[in-house]
Structure formats: C-alpha cells, structure tokens
Motif scaffolding. Sequence first.
Motif, PDB file in Angstrom:
ATOM      1  N   ASP A   1      -3.848   7.198   8.392  1.00 55.42           N
ATOM      2  CA  ASP A   1      -3.501   6.000   8.294  1.00 55.42           C
ATOM      3  C   ASP A   1      -4.287   5.162   7.409  1.00 55.42           C
ATOM      4  O   ASP A   1      -5.484   5.789   7.101  1.00 55.42           O
ATOM      5  CB  ASP A   1      -3.294   5.183   9.629  1.00 55.42           C
ATOM      6  CG  ASP A   1      -4.584   4.925  10.569  1.00 55.42           C
ATOM      7  OD1 ASP A   1      -5.441   4.396   9.793  1.00 55.42           O
ATOM      8  OD2 ASP A   1      -4.635   5.246  11.568  1.00 55.42           O
ATOM      9  N   SER A   2      -3.925   3.771   6.986  1.00 59.49           N
ATOM     10  CA  SER A   2      -4.606   2.978   5.923  1.00 59.49           C
ATOM     11  C   SER A   2      -5.531   1.852   6.789  1.00 59.49           C
ATOM     12  O   SER A   2      -5.708   0.898   6.109  1.00 59.49           O
ATOM     13  CB  SER A   2      -3.847   2.465   4.919  1.00 59.49           C
ATOM     14  OG  SER A   2      -2.676   1.677   5.586  1.00 59.49           O
TER      15      SER A   2
ATOM     16  N   THR B   1       0.785  -1.165   0.112  1.00 57.60           N
ATOM     17  CA  THR B   1      -0.052  -0.118  -0.137  1.00 57.60           C
ATOM     18  C   THR B   1       0.784   1.222  -0.063  1.00 57.60           C
ATOM     19  O   THR B   1       0.427   2.234  -0.703  1.00 57.60           O
ATOM     20  CB  THR B   1      -0.892  -0.068   1.412  1.00 57.60           C
ATOM     21  OG1 THR B   1      -1.664  -1.102   1.174  1.00 57.60           O
ATOM     22  CG2 THR B   1      -1.719   1.248   1.067  1.00 57.60           C
TER      23      THR B   1
ATOM     24  N   THR C   1      -7.859   3.587  -2.015  1.00 59.92           N
ATOM     25  CA  THR C   1      -6.916   3.992  -0.735  1.00 59.92           C
ATOM     26  C   THR C   1      -5.807   4.944  -1.073  1.00 59.92           C
ATOM     27  O   THR C   1      -5.543   5.893  -0.344  1.00 59.92           O
ATOM     28  CB  THR C   1      -6.573   2.522  -0.164  1.00 59.92           C
ATOM     29  OG1 THR C   1      -7.546   1.799   0.185  1.00 59.92           O
ATOM     30  CG2 THR C   1      -5.651   2.954   0.874  1.00 59.92           C
TER      31      THR C   1
ATOM     32  N   THR D   1       1.377   3.360   6.494  1.00 58.20           N
ATOM     33  CA  THR D   1       0.541   2.201   6.062  1.00 58.20           C
ATOM     34  C   THR D   1       1.026   0.879   6.651  1.00 58.20           C
ATOM     35  O   THR D   1       1.138  -0.180   6.181  1.00 58.20           O
ATOM     36  CB  THR D   1       0.738   2.195   4.721  1.00 58.20           C
ATOM     37  OG1 THR D   1       2.256   2.134   4.056  1.00 58.20           O
ATOM     38  CG2 THR D   1       0.156   3.272   3.526  1.00 58.20           C
TER      39      THR D   1
ATOM     40  N   THR E   1       0.634   4.407  -2.756  1.00 55.50           N
ATOM     41  CA  THR E   1       0.594   5.744  -2.209  1.00 55.50           C
ATOM     42  C   THR E   1       1.561   6.583  -2.626  1.00 55.50           C
ATOM     43  O   THR E   1       1.363   7.803  -3.031  1.00 55.50           O
ATOM     44  CB  THR E   1       0.410   5.666  -0.695  1.00 55.50           C
ATOM     45  OG1 THR E   1      -0.470   5.025  -0.085  1.00 55.50           O
ATOM     46  CG2 THR E   1       0.178   7.170   0.019  1.00 55.50           C
TER      47      THR E   1
END
Length: 368
Positions: free
Chosen positions: A100-101, A13, A323, A76, A17
Amino acid sequence: MGKIVLFGATGYTGELTAEALQKRGTGGVVLAARSEQKLAELKERLDVDWPTVVADVNDPAALDAVLEPGDVLLTTVGPFVRWGNVAAEAAVRNSSHYIDSTGEAAFIRDIFEKYGPLAEKNGVTMMTALGYDWAPGNLAGALAVEQGGDQVSSVKIGYFNGGKATKFSMSGGTMASSAGAMFYPSHAYLDGELTQERTATRKHDFGEVQDGVPARGFSVGSSEAFSLPRVYPQLKNVDVYLGWNDPDKVQAQAAALEPMLADEQTRAKLMAESEAKLPGSTGGPDAETRAQTYAVILAEGSNDAGDVLSQVRVSGVNGYDFTARFMALVAEKLLGGEVERRGAIGPMEAFGRDKLTDYVAEAGITVD
C-alpha cells in the motif's frame, strides 16, 4: 504465475502507479476501481489491454472474486485509517501478497500488529507505506547505522521536499490523509520499545535541505519504527520526522487537539469537520509541477551519549513519482517470488541494503 491487482487505479496515485507498471512493461495487471467508465478511459490513455474490475471499499466481495493465492494486491485507496482495512483483510483472506501507499501511522501499526501475524500464518507478505513516505527513509536509516558502526544506537530520519513548492504540490488524497493522521495516535521506537504518542511530540533540526533552506521536522509514526530495530537489534531509538509543514505550528495544533481525542464522539465530529473543508481525492500536481520539486531524506546515527556518528542524505524525484515507480517495481518482485520473508515487513527486511539501494535508485532516489 499470479497477477497484480491495482486497487484504486483511477485515483491520483493509482493512475501514476498504473502508468509506472505500463512503462515497466509489467504483465498480468488487473485494474480495479469503482467507476467502469474511468477504468475504460485509463486503459485507453495507457493503451493497454489489461482486465478491469469494478470494486470499491463498500463491496469487499468484488476483491474476493478477483484475488487468488500468490497474487499481489497493490492498493492506493485512502485515507487508509478509514478505508484501508477492506483491502488488507481481502489480501489476508485470499492469501495474496499486499502493498500500500499509506503514510498514516495508525494504519501502519495495524498492518504490522494486526494483519502481519495473519499474513505470516497464511504464507504471504505485507509491505505497508511503500512510497516516498516511508520507504526511502528505511534505506537512509540503515545506511546511517552501517556507516556509523556498532556504536550507533539511535537514528533520526527526516523527510523533506526541495525545489519550487506550490500550493498545488500536494494531492487531495494526501491532504485528507495528513489531516486525518492528526486525529489518531502516532508512535516511535524509543528506549528499546514501540511507544504510542501523539504526532509532533518532538521536533528536530537536521540542518538544511539545500542552499540555506532549513530542514526542521516534527515527529511522526512510520514503518521504520517497526522494521529497522528488527534488522539492527543494537538500535534503542528510531525517530522519524516530517518537514512538509512548519513544525512549531503543527506541534501547537497537535497539542491543542490531544485532550479532545480521548472521547470518540468528539474525535468523529472533529474528523467530519476537517473532511468537509478538504478537497478529498481530487487529483494532484501535474508532471510539470512535479518536475519542479524533489524529495530529500536525511538521516543521523548517534551513540548513547547523543554524539552524531553518521549523516546520510538521499534525494531524487518528486515523492509521487517515486511512490508510483517503487510500488510498481516491488509488486513485480513480490509476484516473481524474490521476497521470501512472510508477514508484515519493511523494505530492508525484504531486500537487504544492496538490493534496496539499487531498487530505490531505479525508482528515482539515490544516495548523495
């Protein structure tokens, strides 16, 4: 002007990002991860000259050395119930904004209840669970309330995937986080108060995802349970469901686990056994695979009698793509001073309905 520190930049992730930030032309980005070599490879792949910092969860001082007041820490690094506190504490300690994820109920609750008051005191904003789970459901739930009118006292929100599902459609990190979430209490907003409960206490049928595919889900803890009642005080119930797996099987598994989790030693043993069977942070679906699936979020607004007064559907790109894009966008907004509210907040509290609709659409999910 501060900077955006992307912690976990070389994870699955995290890389998505970083790519989203690069495509947006975002300035003032610092990449942070535990491998200097992987950071160098990421910079080369993205063709950026962003600074890098070697940092991991075992070295909180490395984050202290790079964070300054007004910065944005975007993390992440999960599973968050195990590793997330390091980044959250560093953000609060250094008066930096935080994103945050996570999708993990126990950690979401920590952000709102434990770290949120400290963030408000230090004049910073914390926005947890800002990916596919659970940001677009905050929008769908808000629209269900507003479209249903003043009589709406309950919302149900369900998260689903459409398209061609494959065994590679979930990243190793997501699998680890999802499995870990079964070992911690979940929550919902029921009868006007936050209620602790286990995952999959309830099931709900939203109809269909598309073309006859059923939209059945099991109850999960989320950010909507904290944020939406603060935006819409009329709400007595905010109930969120996840439809990634067979809800009947998940409910049976959760019920079987529940009596064993009261003992901390048993919990630790079960978690260790579960982690040993999972791939961990080993990458995830590639761009071609992600393009074959799409996110669907459904919401219902009901009155006190249980009558459904409104139904909302939002859908769009694969959850991982959303996301990455949405977190990159929100990090820019936080850094630019657009969000004025402090403490732990949800996306509706940060932006309001109209802006949030636009921002969610910009990240790839639109109202149908």
